[in-house]
Design an enzyme around this catalytic site. Structure first.
Site, PDB file in Angstrom:
ATOM      1  CG  HIS A 182      -1.795   1.200   1.315  1.00 27.21           C
ATOM      2  ND1 HIS A 182      -3.077   1.231   0.816  1.00 27.21           N
ATOM      3  CD2 HIS A 182      -1.579   2.438   1.848  1.00 27.21           C
ATOM      4  CE1 HIS A 182      -3.610   2.427   1.033  1.00 27.21           C
ATOM      5  NE2 HIS A 182      -2.715   3.177   1.666  1.00 27.21           N
ATOM      6  CD  GLU A 183       1.582   3.585   3.674  1.00 28.45           C
ATOM      7  OE1 GLU A 183       1.851   4.657   3.086  1.00 28.45           O
ATOM      8  OE2 GLU A 183       0.530   3.408   4.316  1.00 28.45           O
ATOM      9  CG  HIS A 211       0.414   6.169  -0.767  1.00 24.30           C
ATOM     10  ND1 HIS A 211      -0.677   6.649  -1.461  1.00 24.30           N
ATOM     11  CD2 HIS A 211      -0.091   5.572   0.351  1.00 24.30           C
ATOM     12  CE1 HIS A 211      -1.783   6.350  -0.802  1.00 24.30           C
ATOM     13  NE2 HIS A 211      -1.454   5.685   0.284  1.00 24.30           N
TER      14      HIS A 211
END
Length: 383
Positions: free
Chosen positions: A32-33, A36
């Site tokens: 997820h990170e 980003h």
């Protein structure tokens, strides 16, 4: 202490729950990170911190572009902090930091990017979660194939919905409500999601097609995630070896299976939420870290590494969906603010955004308290 004792006695060691849980959660949070992070780097934004976990840093290192990669004490999430962010949640801008930047540094800060670039950076986290699930589901069937049991009726339970509808032993299910059925598992999925609804089931009976109206009965089943309310018709699967086969897929077909499986998780999640709002589902299926740890331990014990990886795919979809909810502090809340900014031609005031983020934080904290309480009640029921 009772919870710890239950975990210890259940599988011999508390580590048999903690290690699988940390493996699954760390994989999902990291991806997820990373979504980003990669899109931010692609947009030219300086990334100050990439953290797995919260709180005090346990260990870490700096890469050649100045990003601090760190593992922190509390491993229940993570964050990426961009240049110009007020905090790890990107809840506003750090005006003091921006004033000390050179024009070149300010151009590489997150607030200096266009609405489209900021939206892309924020959306990249949930998108990465969906891509991880697609990759896992697709790679699994590509590498190992998929065992498929023909949707044939072996026996009909006396007094069941199937018996009342006229289903017989030997019937082969062809479609349900116009949707083609190719396996017993697929048939179960379609039926379990539609309790108390009349379904039009087409069967192949001795070479001829017959259409029967079947209304699945609603039953409750206890699972590690709580009680599940499912539709059942009362049939048993075929036990003939000839009805089993292993379906193998090419690369493109595997990707399609990955997308299909991921979409199924999305559908079931939104179906549950819709029924929860309408009062047809219970909140006891909402789970937090304690029950996820419990499920991780059970899956690791019963299915090994591949079971854990598939659990990570399901959890990845759930985290991706949760982060898209239009709640400030979550990615979806940021996207709502950017949409408002695009319509108004300017962002909301700092005060309005601050109020929004505080409300969002309150909602997130209340949800975490609720699911933790739910987890404790579930564990208590096991004692």
């Amino acid at each position: 202490m009772e919870f710890v004792t239950t975990l210890w006695n259940g599988s011999g060691s508390l580590l048999s729950y903690i290690v699988p849980f940390l493996f699954v959660l760390t994989l999902v949070v990291f991806v997820h990170e990373l979504g980003h992070f990669l899109v931010a780097r692609w947009c030219g934004v300086d990334v100050k911190v990439f953290s797995i976990g919260f709180g005090r840093e346990l260990f870490g290192f700096n890469d050649r572009r100045g990003t601090r990669w760190r593992f922190a004490l509390i491993p229940l999430g993570g964050y990426v902090k961009f240049s110009g962010d007020a905090d790890a949640a990107s809840a506003g801008t750090d005006s003091a930091e921006l004033r000390t930047m050179t024009p070149e540094e300010r151009a590489r800060s997150f607030p200096a990017q266009s609405i489209g670039e900021r939206a892309a950076i924020v959306a990249a986290g949930p998108v990465a979660n969906f891509l991880l699930a697609i990759l896992i589901f697709g790679a699994t069937v590509y590498a190992f194939g998929k065992p498929v049991l023909a949707p044939r009726v072996d026996q009909v339970v006396a007094g069941s919905a199937a018996e009342r509808a006229g289903l017989r032993s030997g019937d082969l299910v062809v479609s349900i409500d116009g949707r083609s059925v190719t396996s017993f598992a697929e048939m179960q999925r379609l039926i379990s999601a539609r309790p108390n609804e009349t379904l039009s089931i087409v069967i192949d009976r001795a070479g001829g097609l017959v259409t029967l109206p079947v209304t699945p009965a609603l039953v409750e089943q206890n699972t590690p995630l709580g009680k599940q309310r499912l539709g059942v018709v009362g049939i048993q699967a075929s036990r003939q070896q000839s009805d089993w086969k292993t379906q193998h897929y090419g690369l493109l077909e595997s990707a399609q299976v990955g997308v299909s499986e991921t979409w199924y998780v999305v559908e079931r999640t939104y179906d549950y939420l819709a029924k929860l709002v309408s009062g047809r589902e219970s909140v006891d299926q909402l789970s937090g870290p304690i029950r996820i740890a419990q499920v991780s331990g059970v899956v690791a014990h019963n299915s090994g590494l591949m079971g854990l990886i598939n659990l990570a795919a399901i959890l990845s979809v759930s985290i991706g969906l949760m982060n898209l909810f239009p709640v400030p502090m979550l990615d979806g809340g940021h996207l709502v603010f950017y949409a408002i900014e695009a319509v108004r031609g300017r962002p909301l005031s700092d005060r309005a955004q601050e109020i929004g983020f505080r409300l969002g934080l309150g909602l997130v904290l209340m949800l975490m308290l609720f699911v933790t309480w739910n987890d404790l009640l579930h564990v208590r029921s096991l004692l």
